[in-house]
Design a protein around this motif. Structure first.
Motif: not given
Length: 131
Positions: A1-5, A69-72, A118-131
């Motif tokens: 991932m480049n620095d800007a992203r 932030g180095r690992v998405p 408040p206009v919306a509320h969300a819940v989510g599950t997120f997985k560490r990207a490999a690498g």
């Protein structure tokens, strides 16, 4: 991932015009809602609200559990509840980790109109990207 992203300057951020601000407790995604972002009723399109919530939650997971932030983190699940219309003006979404560990993280976020409604509320599950 480049620095800007790594710092939130992606094609999606440029297209929608949002910014990501990082804080010790999580990430906040903010954008100005223009006519280009609205639905037929003149409010922010629900899909764009979902995008802001997803981005806030993913950025929160990456910032707090992904080596600053180095690992998405990738979205495994996302549930959005819409609470009120988001009119033109400013909207922001702030993420907060609610559980999980190193590889899988549970996050929630609330999107708010410029006046704090408040206009919306969300819940989510997120997985560490490999690498």
């Amino acid at each position: 991932m480049n620095d800007a992203r790594a710092h939130g300057v992606t094609g999606t951020a440029r297209l929608l015009g949002y910014t990501i601000d990082l804080a010790p407790e999580g990430a906040t995604v903010s954008m100005a809602v223009t006519e280009d972002h609205t639905n037929r009723q003149g409010n922010l399109h629900g899909g764009l609200i979902a995008t802001l919530l997803d981005t806030a939650m993913g950025a929160t997971a990456s910032h707090l559990r992904g080596d600053d932030g180095r690992v998405p983190f990738l979205t495994l699940s996302l549930t959005v509840n819409f609470l009120a219309p988001a009119p033109r003006g400013r909207v922001s979404a702030t993420g907060r980790i609610t559980g999980g560990g190193h590889k899988t993280v549970f996050v929630e976020a609330t999107a708010r109109a410029g006046d704090g409604t408040p206009v919306a509320h969300a819940v989510g599950t997120f997985k560490r990207a490999a690498g």
